[in-house]
Write a protein that holds these residues in place. Structure first.
Motif, PDB file in Angstrom:
ATOM      1  N   VAL A  34       0.876  -1.090  -0.084  1.00  0.00           N
ATOM      2  CA  VAL A  34      -0.039   0.123  -0.151  1.00  0.00           C
ATOM      3  C   VAL A  34       0.884   1.254  -0.042  1.00  0.00           C
ATOM      4  CG1 VAL A  34      -2.161   1.226   1.094  1.00  0.00           C
ATOM      5  CG2 VAL A  34      -1.672  -1.283   1.399  1.00  0.00           C
ATOM      6  N   GLU A  64       2.503  10.344  -5.880  1.00  0.00           N
ATOM      7  CA  GLU A  64       2.102  11.524  -5.821  1.00  0.00           C
ATOM      8  C   GLU A  64       2.370  12.068  -4.262  1.00  0.00           C
ATOM      9  OE1 GLU A  64      -0.596  12.540  -7.976  1.00  0.00           O
ATOM     10  OE2 GLU A  64      -1.106  14.596  -7.071  1.00  0.00           O
ATOM     11  N   GLY A  71      12.758  17.722  -0.819  1.00  0.00           N
ATOM     12  CA  GLY A  71      13.730  18.870  -1.025  1.00  0.00           C
ATOM     13  C   GLY A  71      14.741  18.144  -1.787  1.00  0.00           C
ATOM     14  N   GLY A  72      14.707  16.962  -1.871  1.00  0.00           N
ATOM     15  CA  GLY A  72      16.032  16.031  -2.640  1.00  0.00           C
ATOM     16  C   GLY A  72      17.297  16.117  -2.020  1.00  0.00           C
ATOM     17  N   SER A  75      20.110  12.577   2.671  1.00  0.00           N
ATOM     18  CA  SER A  75      20.669  12.929   3.930  1.00  0.00           C
ATOM     19  C   SER A  75      21.027  11.454   4.831  1.00  0.00           C
ATOM     20  CB  SER A  75      20.557  14.041   4.885  1.00  0.00           C
ATOM     21  OG  SER A  75      18.955  13.665   5.390  1.00  0.00           O
ATOM     22  N   ALA A 236       2.960   1.271   3.181  1.00  0.00           N
ATOM     23  CA  ALA A 236       4.319   2.079   2.959  1.00  0.00           C
ATOM     24  C   ALA A 236       3.341   3.325   2.662  1.00  0.00           C
ATOM     25  CB  ALA A 236       5.096   1.624   1.813  1.00  0.00           C
ATOM     26  N   TYR A 240       0.841   9.846   4.765  1.00  0.00           N
ATOM     27  CA  TYR A 240      -0.271   9.969   4.191  1.00  0.00           C
ATOM     28  C   TYR A 240      -0.984   8.963   4.904  1.00  0.00           C
ATOM     29  CZ  TYR A 240       1.538  13.386   1.212  1.00  0.00           C
ATOM     30  OH  TYR A 240       1.970  14.611   0.602  1.00  0.00           O
ATOM     31  N   ILE A 259       7.707  24.045   0.651  1.00  0.00           N
ATOM     32  CA  ILE A 259       8.860  24.519   0.076  1.00  0.00           C
ATOM     33  C   ILE A 259       8.570  25.591  -1.058  1.00  0.00           C
ATOM     34  CG2 ILE A 259      10.671  23.894  -1.617  1.00  0.00           C
ATOM     35  CD1 ILE A 259      10.658  20.972  -0.589  1.00  0.00           C
ATOM     36  N   GLY A 341       3.654  19.076   1.533  1.00  0.00           N
ATOM     37  CA  GLY A 341       3.469  17.376   1.708  1.00  0.00           C
ATOM     38  C   GLY A 341       3.639  17.309   3.101  1.00  0.00           C
ATOM     39  N   SER A 368      13.225  12.442   6.533  1.00  0.00           N
ATOM     40  CA  SER A 368      14.527  12.145   5.967  1.00  0.00           C
ATOM     41  C   SER A 368      14.196  10.958   5.195  1.00  0.00           C
ATOM     42  CB  SER A 368      15.516  11.961   6.865  1.00  0.00           C
ATOM     43  OG  SER A 368      15.965  13.114   7.594  1.00  0.00           O
ATOM     44  N   GLY A 369      13.141  10.819   4.453  1.00  0.00           N
ATOM     45  CA  GLY A 369      13.012   9.347   3.824  1.00  0.00           C
ATOM     46  C   GLY A 369      13.461   9.240   2.474  1.00  0.00           C
ATOM     47  N   VAL A 371      16.499   8.698   1.638  1.00  0.00           N
ATOM     48  CA  VAL A 371      17.495   7.698   2.150  1.00  0.00           C
ATOM     49  C   VAL A 371      16.824   6.383   2.850  1.00  0.00           C
ATOM     50  CG1 VAL A 371      19.461   6.874   3.432  1.00  0.00           C
ATOM     51  CG2 VAL A 371      19.625   8.841   1.826  1.00  0.00           C
TER      52      VAL A 371
HETATM   53  C1  LIG Z   1       8.022  19.079   1.561  1.00  0.00           C
HETATM   54  C2  LIG Z   1       8.920  17.941   1.988  1.00  0.00           C
HETATM   55  C3  LIG Z   1      10.233  18.048   1.972  1.00  0.00           C
HETATM   56  C4  LIG Z   1      10.942  16.815   2.412  1.00  0.00           C
HETATM   57  N1  LIG Z   1      12.455  17.015   2.087  1.00  0.00           N
HETATM   58  C5  LIG Z   1      13.148  15.787   2.440  1.00  0.00           C
HETATM   59  C6  LIG Z   1      14.651  15.893   2.032  1.00  0.00           C
HETATM   60  O1  LIG Z   1      14.969  17.005   1.728  1.00  0.00           O
HETATM   61  N2  LIG Z   1      15.307  15.045   2.293  1.00  0.00           N
HETATM   62  C7  LIG Z   1      14.769  13.660   2.700  1.00  0.00           C
HETATM   63  O2  LIG Z   1      15.432  12.774   2.877  1.00  0.00           O
HETATM   64  N3  LIG Z   1      13.190  13.592   3.028  1.00  0.00           N
HETATM   65  C8  LIG Z   1      12.514  14.657   2.733  1.00  0.00           C
HETATM   66  N4  LIG Z   1      11.124  14.491   2.934  1.00  0.00           N
HETATM   67  C9  LIG Z   1      10.671  13.093   3.383  1.00  0.00           C
HETATM   68  C10 LIG Z   1      10.494  12.335   2.451  1.00  0.00           C
HETATM   69  O3  LIG Z   1       9.795  12.894   1.125  1.00  0.00           O
HETATM   70  C11 LIG Z   1       9.692  11.089   2.728  1.00  0.00           C
HETATM   71  O4  LIG Z   1      10.076  10.570   3.942  1.00  0.00           O
HETATM   72  C12 LIG Z   1       9.594  10.013   1.830  1.00  0.00           C
HETATM   73  O5  LIG Z   1       9.208  10.515   0.455  1.00  0.00           O
HETATM   74  C13 LIG Z   1       8.480   9.038   2.293  1.00  0.00           C
HETATM   75  O6  LIG Z   1       8.632   7.998   1.066  1.00  0.00           O
HETATM   76  P1  LIG Z   1       7.352   7.004   1.558  1.00  0.00           P
HETATM   77  O7  LIG Z   1       7.321   6.136  -0.011  1.00  0.00           O
HETATM   78  O8  LIG Z   1       7.084   6.223   2.697  1.00  0.00           O
HETATM   79  O9  LIG Z   1       5.923   7.635   1.401  1.00  0.00           O
HETATM   80  P2  LIG Z   1       5.215   8.795   0.405  1.00  0.00           P
HETATM   81  O10 LIG Z   1       6.173   9.054  -0.793  1.00  0.00           O
HETATM   82  O11 LIG Z   1       4.634   9.961   1.081  1.00  0.00           O
HETATM   83  O12 LIG Z   1       4.141   7.649  -0.292  1.00  0.00           O
HETATM   84  C14 LIG Z   1       2.961   7.293   0.518  1.00  0.00           C
HETATM   85  C15 LIG Z   1       1.857   6.939  -0.543  1.00  0.00           C
HETATM   86  O13 LIG Z   1       0.906   6.356   0.056  1.00  0.00           O
HETATM   87  C16 LIG Z   1      -0.346   6.601  -0.549  1.00  0.00           C
HETATM   88  N5  LIG Z   1      -1.388   6.265   0.173  1.00  0.00           N
HETATM   89  C17 LIG Z   1      -1.754   6.543   1.536  1.00  0.00           C
HETATM   90  N6  LIG Z   1      -2.967   5.910   1.979  1.00  0.00           N
HETATM   91  C18 LIG Z   1      -3.140   5.017   1.029  1.00  0.00           C
HETATM   92  C19 LIG Z   1      -4.401   4.357   1.044  1.00  0.00           C
HETATM   93  N7  LIG Z   1      -5.205   3.968   2.003  1.00  0.00           N
HETATM   94  N8  LIG Z   1      -4.290   3.318  -0.101  1.00  0.00           N
HETATM   95  C20 LIG Z   1      -3.634   3.490  -1.206  1.00  0.00           C
HETATM   96  N9  LIG Z   1      -2.501   4.372  -1.260  1.00  0.00           N
HETATM   97  C21 LIG Z   1      -2.257   5.294  -0.108  1.00  0.00           C
HETATM   98  C22 LIG Z   1       0.005   8.154  -0.679  1.00  0.00           C
HETATM   99  O14 LIG Z   1      -1.173   8.579  -1.715  1.00  0.00           O
HETATM  100  C23 LIG Z   1       1.179   8.418  -1.002  1.00  0.00           C
HETATM  101  O15 LIG Z   1       1.744   8.232  -2.564  1.00  0.00           O
HETATM  102  C24 LIG Z   1      10.355  15.715   2.550  1.00  0.00           C
HETATM  103  C25 LIG Z   1       9.081  15.602   2.463  1.00  0.00           C
HETATM  104  C26 LIG Z   1       8.392  16.655   2.294  1.00  0.00           C
HETATM  105  C27 LIG Z   1       6.851  16.544   2.396  1.00  0.00           C
END
Ligand SMILES: Cc1cc2nc3c(=O)[nH]c(=O)nc-3n(C[C@H](O)[C@H](O)[C@H](O)COP(=O)(O)OP(=O)(O)OC[C@H]3O[C@@H](n4cnc5c(N)ncnc54)[C@H](O)[C@@H]3O)c2cc1C
Length: 427
Positions: A34, A64, A71-72, A75, A236, A240, A259, A341, A368-369, A371
């Protein structure tokens, strides 16, 4: 400053979000994942390459969430500093935790190179400015510990030499972390998605998961398009996370981060403000993170802008104001984009890999996701296939929540007030 900014991530100009071709909905699969951010897709790649049938369910378009909005800054940062971590967990465990950060960063760099992912991966290092003179002292002690126990060549930069790192007088010197890189997060997500699809992963966009129920040895995953039976499930959804998984919702704190992107500033200005084109951060409690765009022409400036307003345009103006406190010459700079976000925090500020009622949760990357999301979710996948690479210091039995917390962080306004006061008064 422009009147109305484009309320869309800067990154989506070069890496637009797109719907994915609809695949037939499965009745069963080996693994249901998920969320289609870095975490969900990275776990999916490991599983598909190990021969598992993998379906990823995403409620929106792939990527999305935070993975195409961040922020890319690659780290692999941990919110608990190394010194504090030693006090909390002892030297051996603290070193193991920080070492895993080194390994995770290197693994991301290797993956990007091996898979030919064109994502502006730049090994530029990070400069973290000391907001108070006493922060510089603390950073110095932290740098000594890191260098001694982790063999990283962290360097302290006194205020007198600060202009070689940043064209600002705001800071009292700072610390350079040479091992931290910058990346184009949207392109990185596109690359990971491409690798996942090539590995045979099936990604279902616009397919919200509404509940997960244990069913004998496996699970029933309910979605808005139907129910699928899965042997294993990985959640995952990080920042969100919603009501589909109340257990997780009670443990993850969604904290918004926003940002802004400036107009092109030209080489001369950028050479002055960000001479080494490094990633940048600072030590205040309500910290800002900033960087040059990958082409080095603009500044991307992010932070947590409190809860006084919910209007992203007003928050963008607040960010612009803080930007001009750091760089006074940017007082009248034009902003082209703003977006925000959710990051996903945990109450102990540590990423988590937890199995609860048979479901794997990879979450809590605390901003910090870039990495950690990939790394921790891959550990979940290795755990499912019984590979010893599953070992991680983030495998947790204790994933705490707090009384009265059910997923809406009602306490954030108070935290922001307290942090703001700490910053203003130097507490
Ligand atoms: C503005 C901003 C700046 C950031 N800057 C940095 C940075 O510079 N360096 C860094 O290391 N990290 C940064 N982060 C954090 C980093 O982006 C996240 O930790 C990382 O992207 C998390 O990845 P993920 O796959 O766990 O979650 P996400 O990429 O958030 O994905 C979770 C997904 O789950 C989906 N979802 C939720 N519920 C459901 C459901 N019930 N059914 C189906 N789908 C669902 C959502 O739609 C979403 O697409 C930043 C975050 C933000 C918002």
């Amino acid at each position: 400053m422009a009147d109305a900014l484009m309320d869309i991530p800067f990154w989506w100009d070069a890496a637009p979000r797109a719907d994915i071709a609809e695949s037939p909905f499965p009745t069963q699969t080996d693994v249901a994942i998920v969320g289609s951010g870095y975490a969900g897709l990275s776990a999916a790649i490991v599983l598909a390459r190990a021969g598992r049938a993998v379906h990823v369910f995403e409620k929106d378009r792939p990527g999305e969430g935070a993975s195409s909005r961040n922020g890319g800054q690659a780290s692999g940062n941990l919110r608990v500093g190394f010194g504090d971590m030693i006090k909390l967990y002892g030297l051996e465990r603290a070193t193991a935790i920080y070492r895993e950060g080194v390994e995770a960063r290197q693994d991301l760099a290797r993956f990007v190179a091996d898979e030919n992912i064109d994502c502006d991966f730049q090994e530029v290092g990070l400069f973290r400015g000391a907001y108070r003179a006493k922060h510089y002292e603390t950073m110095g002690r932290e740098a000594d510990l890191i260098n001694r126990h982790l063999g990283i060549d962290v360097q302290m930069v006194p205020k007198s030499e600060q202009h070689m790192e940043i064209g600002s007088n705001l800071y009292h010197g700072g610390m350079v972390r040479p091992e931290i890189s910058g990346v184009h997060p949207g392109k990185l997500h596109h690359g990971i998605l491409r690798v996942a699809l090539e590995a045979g992963v099936i990604v279902h966009g616009q397919t919200e998961v509404t509940g997960v129920r244990r069913d004998g040895e496996g699970h029933e995953v309910a979605t808005l398009r139907g129910v699928v039976r899965a042997q294993n499930v990985i959640m995952a959804t990080n920042g969100y996370t919603g009501p589909a998984t109340p257990w997780l919702q009670r443990r993850v704190i969604p904290i918004p981060s926003q940002i802004v992107a400036t107009e092109h500033l030209g080489k001369e200005v950028m050479d002055r403000l960000m001479p080494k084109r490094r990633m940048l951060g600072e030590s205040r409690s309500l910290y800002n993170y900033f960087r040059p765009s990958p082409d080095g022409e603009s500044i991307l400036f992010g932070g947590k802008v409190g809860t006084i307003t919910d209007d992203p345009q007003k928050k963008a103006q607040q960010l612009g104001k803080v930007l001009s406190e750091i760089f006074p010459e940017l007082r009248d700079v034009g902003l082209t984009h703003t977006w925000w976000g959710y990051t996903g925090f945990t109450f102990d500020f540590m990423p988590k890999l937890v199995i609860n009622d048979g479901v794997h949760y990879a979450t809590g990357f605390c901003g910090s996701g870039v990495v950690w999301a990939r790394w921790v979710a891959m550990k979940a996948a290795y755990n499912i296939v019984g590979n010893k690479a599953a070992e991680t210091v983030f495998a947790a039995e204790d994933f705490v929540t707090k009384p009265l917390y059910s997923g809406k962080p009602w306490f954030l306004p108070m935290v922001y007030v307290w942090y703001g006061m700490k910053d203003r008064l130097g507490l």
